[in-house]
Design an enzyme around this catalytic site. Structure first.
Site, short mmCIF file in Angstrom:
data_model
loop_
_atom_site.label_atom_id
_atom_site.label_comp_id
_atom_site.label_asym_id
_atom_site.label_seq_id
_atom_site.Cartn_x
_atom_site.Cartn_y
_atom_site.Cartn_z
N THR A 121 0.85 -1.20 0.00
CA THR A 121 0.00 0.00 0.00
C THR A 121 0.88 1.24 0.00
O THR A 121 1.69 1.44 0.90
CB THR A 121 -0.91 -0.01 1.24
OG1 THR A 121 -1.70 -1.19 1.16
CG2 THR A 121 -1.81 1.21 1.27
N GLU A 150 -3.65 -4.52 -3.10
CA GLU A 150 -4.17 -5.76 -2.52
C GLU A 150 -5.34 -5.43 -1.61
O GLU A 150 -5.27 -4.50 -0.83
CB GLU A 150 -3.04 -6.44 -1.73
CG GLU A 150 -3.41 -7.73 -1.10
CD GLU A 150 -4.07 -8.66 -2.11
OE1 GLU A 150 -3.39 -9.06 -3.06
OE2 GLU A 150 -5.28 -8.96 -1.95
N PHE A 151 -6.42 -6.19 -1.72
CA PHE A 151 -7.59 -5.93 -0.86
C PHE A 151 -7.87 -7.07 0.10
O PHE A 151 -8.94 -7.14 0.70
CB PHE A 151 -8.82 -5.65 -1.74
CG PHE A 151 -8.67 -4.41 -2.59
CD1 PHE A 151 -8.75 -3.14 -2.01
CD2 PHE A 151 -8.42 -4.49 -3.94
CE1 PHE A 151 -8.60 -1.99 -2.77
CE2 PHE A 151 -8.26 -3.35 -4.72
CZ PHE A 151 -8.36 -2.10 -4.13
N ASN A 210 -9.59 1.69 2.18
CA ASN A 210 -9.33 1.46 3.60
C ASN A 210 -9.87 2.60 4.46
O ASN A 210 -10.41 2.36 5.55
CB ASN A 210 -7.82 1.27 3.85
CG ASN A 210 -7.40 -0.17 3.61
OD1 ASN A 210 -8.22 -1.00 3.21
ND2 ASN A 210 -6.14 -0.49 3.85
N GLY A 255 -17.49 -1.88 18.16
CA GLY A 255 -16.61 -2.72 18.97
C GLY A 255 -15.63 -1.89 19.76
O GLY A 255 -15.94 -0.75 20.15
N GLY A 259 -8.06 -2.10 14.44
CA GLY A 259 -6.62 -2.11 14.67
C GLY A 259 -5.94 -2.78 13.49
O GLY A 259 -6.48 -2.79 12.38
N CYS A 262 -3.06 -2.14 8.93
CA CYS A 262 -3.52 -1.45 7.71
C CYS A 262 -4.33 -0.21 8.02
O CYS A 262 -3.89 0.90 7.71
CB CYS A 262 -4.32 -2.42 6.85
SG CYS A 262 -3.33 -3.84 6.37
N LYS A 265 -2.60 2.90 10.05
CA LYS A 265 -1.50 3.58 9.36
C LYS A 265 -1.94 4.13 8.00
O LYS A 265 -1.52 5.21 7.60
CB LYS A 265 -0.27 2.67 9.26
CG LYS A 265 -0.20 1.77 8.07
CD LYS A 265 1.12 1.03 8.01
CE LYS A 265 1.07 -0.12 7.03
NZ LYS A 265 0.84 0.23 5.65
#
Ligand code: UGA
Length: 441
Positions: A121, A150-151, A210, A255, A259, A262, A265
């Site tokens: 990424t 990439e997913f 993201n 929740g 975290g 990915c 950041k």
């Protein structure tokens, strides 16, 4: 086709295994020689469902091999997938040094024309900068830097790589696009959407995806706070919202916050990228703020129910940042453990896969071999990761093990009625609590 993969981390290793599975001849490289030696012996560097089996099948079929040599990786290859880390700098921007180094190393030893595939990424503009930097090396062959974000999600990396929703490739070169389409043909034929764009668009689409998913989660976490104040039930609110297909229910589970390596950041890197172009993307700051509040809200619930925290034994169920992985990087469970330890609590955790990683990251954290061991004499338990085994707990045994049967459900995993019947004080997230009686002390 023959392809190289550079970096055998959470993206590189599933990518290599899946490319071999669909018929390519894959050489995967890493500069960490101990990782390569272990992989040759069939030892995976991290846990991912189905990965060890797929790697073994690839090796047995003679289509997957591991090396620490750039020459071996790229010899005869039509493409090299760059899957190295892009950790955050102190400013929050992505550090692209590893990408630059890996690309240089590969291009210098290419044996023919080569597509350099940016899979890590990276911020929009990276491929262009990389192309300029690589052109300074007088290489014998042509190369094209393409973006192919990439997913995949950790915990379902193999499934996501075998059957992705889309294959996104950004490039200005029809030749490079044709090679990429050929590499992915078996996956496209199985139904993945092929999306070809310019390079900057593909790079930006990754960060945007993201950031958008993080925003959905933060929306639900903010909603959870409001539900707690108003007496509404966040699960029902999301169900009602999600029945509208324009909204949907996915990634709206409230929740203890998102975290992993990915979302946190990438969100900051995306904001820094916007800053660099002079756009103030304030929404992203709000998403992060709500995420920080989600773990703070759990801490406050523990304080409310425990009063003083010093020397009180508190059990954390789940330490990985999500189920299905042993990854504890930026896990909200560990953030919570640190906060509790700072306040003098005795914290014992249990995770089906991540005990060792968690203890390495938070040495003050005690870990138990099983869930009942963690609950033993605990005055309160917090469900931090929704591992299926916690949903199947023997509630009677769990209540007997604890000093006080108090459960704070940070993931809304348990059935409130069953918890109530088993005699627990049950405090879920964004839903009405059950059995909240007088203070246990
Ligand atoms: C995320 C993206 O989902 C992938 O598409 C992407 O490829 C990947 O980042 C990446 O950039 O490499 P991942 O970090 O593996 O994947 O995990 P997710 O399943 O997205 O979960 C991230 C965090 O959000 C976890 O802590 C999870 O517990 C939390 N989450 C997720 C929620 O709190 N609520 C939800 O409804 C969904």
């Amino acid at each position: 086709m023959r392809v190289g993969v550079v970096g055998v981390g959470h993206v590189g290793l599933p990518t290599a295994a899946v490319l071999a599975h669909i018929g390519h001849e894959v050489v995967a490289m890493d500069s960490d020689t101990s990782k390569i030696a272990a992989l040759k012996d069939g030892v995976m560097p991290f846990f991912e469902e189905g990965m060890a089996e797929l790697v073994a099948t690839g090796i047995d079929a003679g289509r997957l091999s591991f090396t620490d040599s750039a020459e071996v990786t790229v010899s005869g290859a039509v493409a090299a997938f760059l899957c190295v880390g892009t950790p955050p700098k102190s400013s929050g921007e992505a550090n692209l040094l590893a990408v630059e180094r890996a690309a240089e190393e590969i291009v210098k030893v290419a044996t023919g024309d080569l597509v350099l595939v940016e899979k890590s990424t990276v911020p929009a503009g990276t491929a262009q900068q990389l192309t300029v930097a690589l052109r300074r090396h007088r290489t014998k062959h042509r190369f094209w830097v393409v973006s192919n974000p990439e997913f995949l999600q950790e915990g379902r990396a193999i499934e996501d790589s075998l059957r992705p929703h889309r294959v996104l490739v950004g490039s200005g070169s029809p030749e490079a696009l044709a090679i990429m389409e050929e590499i992915y043909r078996p996956i496209i034929e199985q139904g993945a959407q092929w999306i070809a764009t310019d390079v900057a668009t593909a790079e930006l689409a990754k960060h945007a995806s993201n950031a958008f998913l993080s925003m959905k989660i933060s929306f639900s976490n903010a909603l959870a706070r409001l539900c707690e104040l108003s007496g509404a039930d966040v699960i029902e609110v999301v169900r009602a919202m999600g029945s509208d297909p324009r909204i949907g229910t996915e990634f709206l589970n409230a929740g203890i916050g998102y975290g992993g390596y990915c979302f946190p950041k990438d969100l900051t890197a995306f904001e820094r990228l916007a800053d660099r172009f002079g756009y103030d993307f304030g929404l992203l700051r709000e998403v992060k703020k709500i995420n920080d509040e989600a773990v703070e809200a759990v801490f406050k619930k523990i304080e409310d129910v425990m009063w003083n925290l010093q020397e009180k034994r508190i059990a954390l169920l789940g330490l990985s940042f999500k189920p299905g992985t042993d990854d504890t990087r930026l896990s909200p469970a560990l953030r919570l453990a640190e906060m509790l330890l700072e306040h003098g609590a005795q914290v014992v955790g249990y995770d089906p896969k991540a005990n060792a990683n968690a203890q390495r990251e938070v040495p003050g954290l005690e870990v138990a071999d099983d869930v009942y061991g963690a609950l033993q004499e605990a005055r309160c338990a917090v469900i931090c990761t929704e591992w299926p085994e916690f949903a199947e707990l023997d509630l009677g045994k769990a209540a007997d093990a604890m000093a006080f049967p108090i459960v704070i459900d940070g993931r809304n995993l348990m059935d409130p009625d069953a918890m109530d019947e088993a005699g627990f004080t049950y405090i879920p997230t964004g839903r009405p609590p059950r059995g909240v009686g007088p203070h246990p002390d």
